[in-house]
Design a protein around this motif. Structure first.
Motif, PDB file in Angstrom:
ATOM      1  N   GLY A  29      -1.633  -0.060  11.492  1.00 62.60           N
ATOM      2  CA  GLY A  29      -2.348  -1.099  10.758  1.00 62.60           C
ATOM      3  C   GLY A  29      -1.377  -2.002  10.035  1.00 62.60           C
ATOM      4  O   GLY A  29      -0.182  -2.029  10.336  1.00 62.60           O
ATOM      5  N   VAL A  86       9.327   9.191  10.655  1.00 61.49           N
ATOM      6  CA  VAL A  86       8.992   8.560  11.937  1.00 61.49           C
ATOM      7  C   VAL A  86       7.636   7.913  11.742  1.00 61.49           C
ATOM      8  O   VAL A  86       6.699   8.553  11.268  1.00 61.49           O
ATOM      9  N   PRO A 112      -0.317  19.450   2.843  1.00 59.06           N
ATOM     10  CA  PRO A 112      -1.226  19.040   3.930  1.00 59.06           C
ATOM     11  C   PRO A 112      -1.566  20.151   4.924  1.00 59.06           C
ATOM     12  O   PRO A 112      -2.405  19.956   5.779  1.00 59.06           O
ATOM     13  N   THR A 164       1.819  -0.231   8.007  1.00 57.48           N
ATOM     14  CA  THR A 164       2.805   0.410   8.883  1.00 57.48           C
ATOM     15  C   THR A 164       3.513  -0.641   9.755  1.00 57.48           C
ATOM     16  O   THR A 164       4.665  -0.479  10.109  1.00 57.48           O
ATOM     17  N   GLU A 219     -10.240  -1.941   7.362  1.00 58.38           N
ATOM     18  CA  GLU A 219      -8.825  -1.988   7.719  1.00 58.38           C
ATOM     19  C   GLU A 219      -8.578  -3.020   8.812  1.00 58.38           C
ATOM     20  O   GLU A 219      -7.609  -3.767   8.785  1.00 58.38           O
ATOM     21  N   GLU A 272       0.847  -1.189   0.000  1.00 60.96           N
ATOM     22  CA  GLU A 272       0.000   0.000   0.000  1.00 60.96           C
ATOM     23  C   GLU A 272       0.886   1.244   0.000  1.00 60.96           C
ATOM     24  O   GLU A 272       2.017   1.189   0.486  1.00 60.96           O
ATOM     25  N   ARG A 300     -12.520   2.134   8.576  1.00 61.25           N
ATOM     26  CA  ARG A 300     -11.939   1.506   9.764  1.00 61.25           C
ATOM     27  C   ARG A 300     -12.225   0.011   9.854  1.00 61.25           C
ATOM     28  O   ARG A 300     -11.330  -0.798  10.052  1.00 61.25           O
TER      29      ARG A 300
HETATM   30  C1  LIG Z   1       0.241  13.858   4.893  1.00 60.99           C
HETATM   31  C2  LIG Z   1       0.276  12.739   5.905  1.00 60.99           C
HETATM   32  C3  LIG Z   1       1.372  12.610   6.709  1.00 60.99           C
HETATM   33  C4  LIG Z   1       1.456  11.562   7.636  1.00 60.99           C
HETATM   34  N1  LIG Z   1       2.574  11.478   8.402  1.00 60.99           N
HETATM   35  C5  LIG Z   1       2.717  10.443   9.246  1.00 60.99           C
HETATM   36  C6  LIG Z   1       3.920  10.280   9.989  1.00 60.99           C
HETATM   37  O1  LIG Z   1       4.864  11.088   9.873  1.00 60.99           O
HETATM   38  N2  LIG Z   1       4.022   9.200  10.811  1.00 60.99           N
HETATM   39  C7  LIG Z   1       2.996   8.299  10.944  1.00 60.99           C
HETATM   40  O2  LIG Z   1       3.165   7.329  11.712  1.00 60.99           O
HETATM   41  N3  LIG Z   1       1.845   8.431  10.276  1.00 60.99           N
HETATM   42  C8  LIG Z   1       1.684   9.481   9.419  1.00 60.99           C
HETATM   43  N4  LIG Z   1       0.518   9.595   8.690  1.00 60.99           N
HETATM   44  C9  LIG Z   1      -0.534   8.592   8.888  1.00 60.99           C
HETATM   45  C10 LIG Z   1      -0.181   7.306   8.161  1.00 60.99           C
HETATM   46  O3  LIG Z   1      -0.133   7.525   6.773  1.00 60.99           O
HETATM   47  C11 LIG Z   1      -1.242   6.249   8.485  1.00 60.99           C
HETATM   48  O4  LIG Z   1      -1.126   5.906   9.827  1.00 60.99           O
HETATM   49  C12 LIG Z   1      -1.039   5.005   7.670  1.00 60.99           C
HETATM   50  O5  LIG Z   1      -1.404   5.267   6.335  1.00 60.99           O
HETATM   51  C13 LIG Z   1      -1.849   3.855   8.212  1.00 60.99           C
HETATM   52  O6  LIG Z   1      -1.601   2.749   7.346  1.00 60.99           O
HETATM   53  P1  LIG Z   1      -1.782   1.240   7.790  1.00 60.99           P
HETATM   54  O7  LIG Z   1      -2.115   0.465   6.546  1.00 60.99           O
HETATM   55  O8  LIG Z   1      -0.679   0.721   8.616  1.00 60.99           O
HETATM   56  O9  LIG Z   1      -2.988   1.284   8.732  1.00 60.99           O
HETATM   57  P2  LIG Z   1      -4.493   1.123   8.350  1.00 60.99           P
HETATM   58  O10 LIG Z   1      -4.824  -0.325   8.403  1.00 60.99           O
HETATM   59  O11 LIG Z   1      -4.776   1.876   7.096  1.00 60.99           O
HETATM   60  O12 LIG Z   1      -5.111   1.881   9.583  1.00 60.99           O
HETATM   61  C14 LIG Z   1      -4.906   1.439  10.934  1.00 60.99           C
HETATM   62  C15 LIG Z   1      -5.633   2.350  11.868  1.00 60.99           C
HETATM   63  O13 LIG Z   1      -5.149   3.708  11.732  1.00 60.99           O
HETATM   64  C16 LIG Z   1      -6.196   4.596  11.359  1.00 60.99           C
HETATM   65  N5  LIG Z   1      -5.647   5.448  10.311  1.00 60.99           N
HETATM   66  C17 LIG Z   1      -5.468   5.124   9.006  1.00 60.99           C
HETATM   67  N6  LIG Z   1      -4.952   6.156   8.320  1.00 60.99           N
HETATM   68  C18 LIG Z   1      -4.813   7.146   9.226  1.00 60.99           C
HETATM   69  C19 LIG Z   1      -4.339   8.450   9.151  1.00 60.99           C
HETATM   70  N7  LIG Z   1      -3.947   8.984   7.986  1.00 60.99           N
HETATM   71  N8  LIG Z   1      -4.298   9.170  10.291  1.00 60.99           N
HETATM   72  C20 LIG Z   1      -4.720   8.647  11.467  1.00 60.99           C
HETATM   73  N9  LIG Z   1      -5.182   7.408  11.595  1.00 60.99           N
HETATM   74  C21 LIG Z   1      -5.233   6.684  10.507  1.00 60.99           C
HETATM   75  C22 LIG Z   1      -7.295   3.727  10.832  1.00 60.99           C
HETATM   76  O14 LIG Z   1      -8.551   4.310  11.047  1.00 60.99           O
HETATM   77  C23 LIG Z   1      -7.103   2.429  11.588  1.00 60.99           C
HETATM   78  O15 LIG Z   1      -7.757   2.451  12.819  1.00 60.99           O
HETATM   79  C24 LIG Z   1       0.392  10.629   7.768  1.00 60.99           C
HETATM   80  C25 LIG Z   1      -0.725  10.762   6.947  1.00 60.99           C
HETATM   81  C26 LIG Z   1      -0.787  11.801   6.024  1.00 60.99           C
HETATM   82  C27 LIG Z   1      -1.951  11.931   5.126  1.00 60.99           C
END
Ligand SMILES: Cc1cc2nc3c(=O)[nH]c(=O)nc-3n(C[C@H](O)[C@H](O)[C@H](O)COP(=O)(O)OP(=O)(O)OC[C@H]3O[C@@H](n4cnc5c(N)ncnc54)[C@H](O)[C@@H]3O)c2cc1C
Ligand code: FES
Length: 291
Positions: free
Chosen positions: A67, A62, A248, A70, A271, A43, A268
Protein backbone atom coordinates in the motif's frame (compact mmCIF):
# COMPACT_ATOMS: atom_id res chain seq x y z
CA UNK A 1 17.56 8.84 12.45
CA UNK A 2 18.14 5.26 11.32
CA UNK A 3 20.31 5.03 8.25
CA UNK A 4 19.84 2.46 5.48
CA UNK A 5 23.21 0.72 5.07
CA UNK A 6 22.22 -1.69 2.32
CA UNK A 7 19.25 -2.18 -0.01
CA UNK A 8 18.70 -5.30 -2.10
CA UNK A 9 15.83 -6.14 -4.42
CA UNK A 10 14.80 -9.72 -3.64
CA UNK A 11 11.86 -9.95 -6.04
CA UNK A 12 9.54 -7.53 -7.82
CA UNK A 13 8.23 -5.12 -5.12
CA UNK A 14 10.08 -6.96 -2.31
CA UNK A 15 13.19 -5.33 -0.83
CA UNK A 16 15.67 -6.14 1.91
CA UNK A 17 17.01 -3.22 3.96
CA UNK A 18 19.89 -3.40 6.41
CA UNK A 19 19.41 -0.55 8.85
CA UNK A 20 21.76 1.02 11.39
CA UNK A 21 19.92 0.47 14.70
CA UNK A 22 22.42 -0.64 17.35
CA UNK A 23 20.05 -0.56 20.32
CA UNK A 24 17.48 -2.74 18.54
CA UNK A 25 20.20 -5.14 17.31
CA UNK A 26 21.62 -5.50 20.82
CA UNK A 27 18.42 -6.81 22.39
CA UNK A 28 16.64 -8.43 19.41
CA UNK A 29 15.55 -12.06 19.54
CA UNK A 30 13.96 -14.33 16.91
CA UNK A 31 10.22 -13.73 16.52
CA UNK A 32 10.24 -10.03 17.39
CA UNK A 33 9.38 -7.06 15.19
CA UNK A 34 9.98 -3.34 14.79
CA UNK A 35 7.60 -0.49 14.01
CA UNK A 36 9.08 1.93 11.50
CA UNK A 37 8.08 5.36 10.30
CA UNK A 38 9.52 6.56 7.03
CA UNK A 39 9.02 10.28 7.62
CA UNK A 40 7.62 12.64 10.30
CA UNK A 41 3.92 12.33 9.46
CA UNK A 42 4.28 8.80 8.13
CA UNK A 43 2.22 5.77 9.18
CA UNK A 44 3.67 3.29 11.68
CA UNK A 45 4.47 0.04 9.85
CA UNK A 46 5.17 -3.21 11.74
CA UNK A 47 7.87 -5.38 10.16
CA UNK A 48 9.39 -8.58 11.47
CA UNK A 49 13.11 -8.55 12.22
CA UNK A 50 14.61 -10.68 9.45
CA UNK A 51 18.15 -10.66 10.88
CA UNK A 52 20.30 -8.73 13.32
CA UNK A 53 23.98 -8.35 13.99
CA UNK A 54 24.75 -7.38 17.57
CA UNK A 55 28.40 -6.72 16.64
CA UNK A 56 27.82 -4.24 13.80
CA UNK A 57 24.54 -2.89 15.22
CA UNK A 58 22.50 -3.53 12.09
CA UNK A 59 18.98 -4.90 11.74
CA UNK A 60 17.55 -6.42 8.56
CA UNK A 61 13.95 -6.02 7.44
CA UNK A 62 12.27 -7.35 4.32
CA UNK A 63 9.36 -5.36 3.04
CA UNK A 64 6.77 -5.88 0.36
CA UNK A 65 5.31 -2.80 -1.33
CA UNK A 66 1.59 -3.32 -0.81
CA UNK A 67 0.00 0.00 0.00
CA UNK A 68 0.90 3.67 0.30
CA UNK A 69 3.39 3.53 3.19
CA UNK A 70 5.24 0.40 2.18
CA UNK A 71 5.65 1.85 -1.32
CA UNK A 72 7.27 4.98 0.11
CA UNK A 73 9.67 2.83 2.17
CA UNK A 74 10.54 0.66 -0.83
CA UNK A 75 11.52 3.80 -2.76
CA UNK A 76 14.19 4.60 -0.13
CA UNK A 77 17.81 4.12 -1.14
CA UNK A 78 21.07 3.39 0.70
CA UNK A 79 22.03 6.46 2.74
CA UNK A 80 18.39 7.51 3.35
CA UNK A 81 17.04 7.22 6.90
CA UNK A 82 13.90 6.23 8.77
CA UNK A 83 12.72 8.79 11.35
CA UNK A 84 11.59 5.97 13.68
CA UNK A 85 12.75 2.39 14.05
CA UNK A 86 11.21 1.26 17.33
CA UNK A 87 11.91 -2.15 18.79
CA UNK A 88 12.45 -4.90 19.44
CA UNK A 89 8.70 -5.28 20.02
CA UNK A 90 6.53 -8.27 20.86
CA UNK A 91 7.47 -11.49 22.58
CA UNK A 92 10.42 -13.52 21.29
CA UNK A 93 9.70 -17.03 19.95
CA UNK A 94 8.88 -19.46 22.76
CA UNK A 95 11.84 -21.71 21.95
CA UNK A 96 14.34 -19.14 23.18
CA UNK A 97 13.20 -20.13 26.68
CA UNK A 98 13.85 -23.85 26.01
CA UNK A 99 16.83 -25.52 27.59
CA UNK A 100 19.44 -25.85 24.76
CA UNK A 101 19.55 -29.62 25.44
CA UNK A 102 15.85 -29.77 24.63
CA UNK A 103 16.45 -28.11 21.24
CA UNK A 104 19.31 -30.42 20.23
CA UNK A 105 17.87 -33.11 17.93
CA UNK A 106 14.34 -31.67 18.06
CA UNK A 107 12.65 -31.64 14.67
CA UNK A 108 11.04 -28.43 13.46
CA UNK A 109 9.09 -27.83 10.27
CA UNK A 110 8.81 -24.23 9.07
CA UNK A 111 6.14 -23.29 6.56
CA UNK A 112 6.68 -19.88 4.99
CA UNK A 113 4.57 -18.08 2.42
CA UNK A 114 5.61 -15.01 0.41
CA UNK A 115 7.59 -12.50 2.54
CA UNK A 116 7.11 -14.95 5.45
CA UNK A 117 10.38 -16.50 4.23
CA UNK A 118 12.26 -13.53 5.74
CA UNK A 119 11.13 -13.72 9.40
CA UNK A 120 11.88 -17.43 9.63
CA UNK A 121 15.58 -16.73 8.94
CA UNK A 122 16.65 -15.62 12.47
CA UNK A 123 14.64 -18.50 13.92
CA UNK A 124 16.43 -21.02 11.68
CA UNK A 125 19.81 -19.51 12.60
CA UNK A 126 19.06 -19.70 16.33
CA UNK A 127 17.79 -23.29 16.21
CA UNK A 128 20.56 -24.55 13.89
CA UNK A 129 23.24 -23.23 16.26
CA UNK A 130 21.63 -25.34 18.99
CA UNK A 131 21.48 -28.57 16.99
CA UNK A 132 17.83 -28.70 15.86
CA UNK A 133 16.82 -30.64 12.75
CA UNK A 134 15.16 -28.21 10.36
CA UNK A 135 12.81 -28.83 7.46
CA UNK A 136 11.43 -25.84 5.58
CA UNK A 137 8.64 -25.45 3.03
CA UNK A 138 8.64 -22.15 1.16
CA UNK A 139 5.82 -21.12 -1.10
CA UNK A 140 5.08 -18.25 -3.43
CA UNK A 141 2.74 -17.50 -6.30
CA UNK A 142 5.52 -18.00 -8.86
CA UNK A 143 9.28 -18.51 -9.17
CA UNK A 144 10.12 -14.79 -9.40
CA UNK A 145 8.46 -14.16 -6.03
CA UNK A 146 10.54 -16.72 -4.12
CA UNK A 147 12.97 -14.96 -1.77
CA UNK A 148 16.10 -15.85 0.22
CA UNK A 149 16.24 -19.46 -1.04
CA UNK A 150 20.05 -19.69 -0.98
CA UNK A 151 20.38 -18.15 2.49
CA UNK A 152 17.73 -20.49 3.91
CA UNK A 153 19.08 -23.59 2.14
CA UNK A 154 22.40 -23.02 3.96
CA UNK A 155 20.75 -23.27 7.37
CA UNK A 156 18.39 -26.23 6.95
CA UNK A 157 18.40 -29.99 6.55
CA UNK A 158 15.66 -30.21 3.93
CA UNK A 159 14.18 -27.44 1.81
CA UNK A 160 10.94 -27.92 -0.15
CA UNK A 161 9.65 -25.27 -2.54
CA UNK A 162 6.12 -24.86 -3.87
CA UNK A 163 4.74 -22.38 -6.37
CA UNK A 164 1.06 -21.92 -7.20
CA UNK A 165 1.76 -21.94 -10.95
CA UNK A 166 4.38 -24.71 -10.86
CA UNK A 167 7.12 -22.43 -12.27
CA UNK A 168 9.51 -23.80 -9.60
CA UNK A 169 9.35 -26.86 -7.36
CA UNK A 170 6.07 -28.48 -6.41
CA UNK A 171 2.99 -27.12 -8.21
CA UNK A 172 0.46 -26.12 -5.58
CA UNK A 173 0.11 -24.81 -2.06
CA UNK A 174 2.59 -25.23 0.79
CA UNK A 175 -0.09 -27.12 2.70
CA UNK A 176 -0.11 -29.86 0.01
CA UNK A 177 3.64 -30.38 0.62
CA UNK A 178 3.00 -30.34 4.38
CA UNK A 179 0.32 -33.03 4.09
CA UNK A 180 2.60 -35.11 1.86
CA UNK A 181 5.54 -34.92 4.29
CA UNK A 182 3.38 -35.93 7.24
CA UNK A 183 1.59 -38.70 5.38
CA UNK A 184 4.99 -40.12 4.30
CA UNK A 185 5.80 -40.59 7.99
CA UNK A 186 7.91 -37.50 8.76
CA UNK A 187 7.49 -36.63 12.41
CA UNK A 188 7.84 -33.12 13.78
CA UNK A 189 8.00 -31.83 17.33
CA UNK A 190 6.82 -28.43 16.22
CA UNK A 191 5.54 -26.63 13.13
CA UNK A 192 6.02 -22.86 12.74
CA UNK A 193 4.03 -21.12 10.01
CA UNK A 194 4.52 -17.52 8.86
CA UNK A 195 2.79 -15.99 5.87
CA UNK A 196 -0.60 -14.75 4.71
CA UNK A 197 -3.38 -15.26 7.27
CA UNK A 198 -5.27 -17.68 5.03
CA UNK A 199 -2.13 -19.83 4.64
CA UNK A 200 -1.57 -19.93 8.40
CA UNK A 201 -5.20 -20.92 8.92
CA UNK A 202 -4.82 -23.75 6.47
CA UNK A 203 -1.57 -24.98 8.08
CA UNK A 204 -3.28 -24.89 11.48
CA UNK A 205 -6.16 -27.03 10.17
CA UNK A 206 -3.74 -29.61 8.74
CA UNK A 207 -1.50 -29.93 11.80
CA UNK A 208 -4.46 -30.05 14.19
CA UNK A 209 -5.56 -33.31 12.52
CA UNK A 210 -2.19 -34.81 13.39
CA UNK A 211 -1.90 -33.13 16.82
CA UNK A 212 1.40 -31.43 15.96
CA UNK A 213 2.06 -28.35 18.13
CA UNK A 214 1.98 -25.36 15.81
CA UNK A 215 2.92 -21.70 16.17
CA UNK A 216 1.85 -18.88 13.85
CA UNK A 217 3.07 -15.28 13.70
CA UNK A 218 0.05 -13.02 13.22
CA UNK A 219 0.33 -10.02 10.88
CA UNK A 220 -2.68 -8.11 12.17
CA UNK A 221 -3.25 -4.40 11.65
CA UNK A 222 -1.36 -2.33 14.21
CA UNK A 223 -1.43 1.32 15.21
CA UNK A 224 0.36 2.14 18.46
CA UNK A 225 2.13 -1.17 19.09
CA UNK A 226 1.74 -0.72 22.86
CA UNK A 227 -1.42 -2.66 23.69
CA UNK A 228 -3.46 0.56 24.09
CA UNK A 229 -5.38 1.11 20.83
CA UNK A 230 -6.85 -2.37 20.32
CA UNK A 231 -6.23 -2.43 16.55
CA UNK A 232 -4.30 -5.70 16.72
CA UNK A 233 -6.90 -7.53 18.84
CA UNK A 234 -7.26 -11.25 18.20
CA UNK A 235 -9.14 -14.03 19.95
CA UNK A 236 -6.93 -16.87 21.12
CA UNK A 237 -8.40 -19.76 23.09
CA UNK A 238 -11.57 -17.67 23.55
CA UNK A 239 -9.65 -14.81 25.18
CA UNK A 240 -8.84 -11.36 23.80
CA UNK A 241 -5.14 -10.93 23.14
CA UNK A 242 -3.13 -8.13 21.54
CA UNK A 243 -0.72 -9.17 18.83
CA UNK A 244 1.69 -6.31 19.55
CA UNK A 245 2.33 -7.14 23.19
CA UNK A 246 1.11 -10.72 23.71
CA UNK A 247 2.29 -11.94 20.28
CA UNK A 248 2.98 -11.86 17.43
CA UNK A 249 3.38 -15.65 17.90
CA UNK A 250 0.46 -17.73 19.17
CA UNK A 251 -0.65 -21.34 19.39
CA UNK A 252 -2.12 -21.85 15.90
CA UNK A 253 -4.78 -24.28 17.11
CA UNK A 254 -6.26 -21.65 19.44
CA UNK A 255 -6.42 -18.65 17.06
CA UNK A 256 -9.79 -17.52 15.70
CA UNK A 257 -8.57 -17.03 12.13
CA UNK A 258 -11.97 -16.15 10.67
CA UNK A 259 -12.28 -13.18 13.00
CA UNK A 260 -8.63 -12.20 12.42
CA UNK A 261 -9.14 -12.21 8.62
CA UNK A 262 -12.32 -10.13 8.90
CA UNK A 263 -10.50 -7.52 10.99
CA UNK A 264 -7.56 -7.45 8.56
CA UNK A 265 -9.87 -6.64 5.66
CA UNK A 266 -11.86 -4.06 7.62
CA UNK A 267 -10.06 -1.02 6.22
CA UNK A 268 -9.30 -2.37 2.76
CA UNK A 269 -11.50 0.09 0.82
CA UNK A 270 -10.17 3.08 2.79
CA UNK A 271 -6.60 1.92 2.18
CA UNK A 272 -7.22 1.61 -1.53
CA UNK A 273 -8.71 5.12 -1.63
CA UNK A 274 -5.67 6.47 0.23
CA UNK A 275 -3.32 4.77 -2.19
CA UNK A 276 -5.11 6.36 -5.17
CA UNK A 277 -4.89 9.78 -3.43
CA UNK A 278 -1.15 9.38 -2.81
CA UNK A 279 -0.47 8.18 -6.33
CA UNK A 280 -2.37 11.17 -7.68
CA UNK A 281 -0.34 13.54 -5.49
CA UNK A 282 2.97 12.09 -6.67
CA UNK A 283 1.96 11.59 -10.31
CA UNK A 284 3.79 13.87 -12.70
CA UNK A 285 1.71 14.16 -15.84
CA UNK A 286 3.94 13.91 -18.88
CA UNK A 287 1.46 15.74 -21.08
CA UNK A 288 1.21 18.73 -18.76
CA UNK A 289 -2.27 18.14 -17.29
CA UNK A 290 -2.95 18.79 -13.61
CA UNK A 291 -5.24 16.61 -11.48
C1 LIG B 1 3.95 -8.17 13.51
C2 LIG B 1 3.89 -7.88 12.03
C3 LIG B 1 4.98 -8.16 11.26
C4 LIG B 1 4.98 -7.87 9.89
N1 LIG B 1 6.10 -8.16 9.17
C5 LIG B 1 6.16 -7.82 7.87
C6 LIG B 1 7.36 -8.03 7.13
O1 LIG B 1 8.37 -8.51 7.66
N2 LIG B 1 7.37 -7.65 5.82
C7 LIG B 1 6.26 -7.10 5.22
O2 LIG B 1 6.35 -6.77 4.02
N3 LIG B 1 5.11 -6.92 5.89
C8 LIG B 1 5.04 -7.26 7.21
N4 LIG B 1 3.88 -7.02 7.91
C9 LIG B 1 2.73 -6.44 7.20
C10 LIG B 1 2.94 -4.94 7.00
O3 LIG B 1 2.98 -4.29 8.24
C11 LIG B 1 1.79 -4.39 6.15
O4 LIG B 1 1.90 -4.91 4.87
C12 LIG B 1 1.85 -2.90 6.06
O5 LIG B 1 1.48 -2.34 7.30
C13 LIG B 1 0.94 -2.38 4.97
O6 LIG B 1 1.06 -0.96 5.00
P1 LIG B 1 0.73 -0.04 3.75
O7 LIG B 1 0.30 1.29 4.30
O8 LIG B 1 1.80 -0.02 2.73
O9 LIG B 1 -0.44 -0.75 3.07
P2 LIG B 1 -1.96 -0.53 3.35
O10 LIG B 1 -2.44 0.56 2.46
O11 LIG B 1 -2.20 -0.41 4.81
O12 LIG B 1 -2.48 -1.93 2.84
C14 LIG B 1 -2.29 -2.36 1.48
C15 LIG B 1 -2.90 -3.72 1.31
O13 LIG B 1 -2.29 -4.67 2.20
C16 LIG B 1 -3.25 -5.25 3.08
N5 LIG B 1 -2.64 -5.26 4.40
C17 LIG B 1 -2.52 -4.20 5.25
N6 LIG B 1 -1.92 -4.57 6.39
C18 LIG B 1 -1.66 -5.88 6.25
C19 LIG B 1 -1.06 -6.83 7.06
N7 LIG B 1 -0.64 -6.53 8.30
N8 LIG B 1 -0.92 -8.08 6.58
C20 LIG B 1 -1.37 -8.41 5.34
N9 LIG B 1 -1.95 -7.54 4.52
C21 LIG B 1 -2.10 -6.32 4.96
C22 LIG B 1 -4.44 -4.35 3.03
O14 LIG B 1 -5.62 -5.06 3.26
C23 LIG B 1 -4.36 -3.75 1.64
O15 LIG B 1 -4.98 -4.56 0.70
C24 LIG B 1 3.83 -7.30 9.27
C25 LIG B 1 2.72 -7.02 10.06
C26 LIG B 1 2.74 -7.31 11.42
C27 LIG B 1 1.58 -6.98 12.26
S1 FES C 1 -1.34 -2.07 17.97
FE1 FES C 1 -2.55 -1.02 19.38
S2 FES C 1 -3.05 -2.51 20.81
FE2 FES C 1 -1.68 -3.50 19.49
Amino acid sequence: MFKILRKRELAPDIYLFEVEAPRVAKTANPGQFVIVRAYDKGERIPLTIADYDKRTGSVTIVIQALGASTRVICSFEEGDSFVDFAGPLGQPSDFIHFDPDKINGKRFLFVAGGVGAAPIYPQLKYLKERGAVLDVIIGARSKELLILLDEIREKVDNLYVATNDGSFGYKGFVTCVLEELISKGNQYDQVIAIGPMVMMKSVAESTKKYSIPTIVSLNTLMIDGTGMCGACRVTVNGKIRFTCVDGPEFNAHEVDFDEAMLRLNMYRSEEQKRLVDIERKHHKCKIGRTM
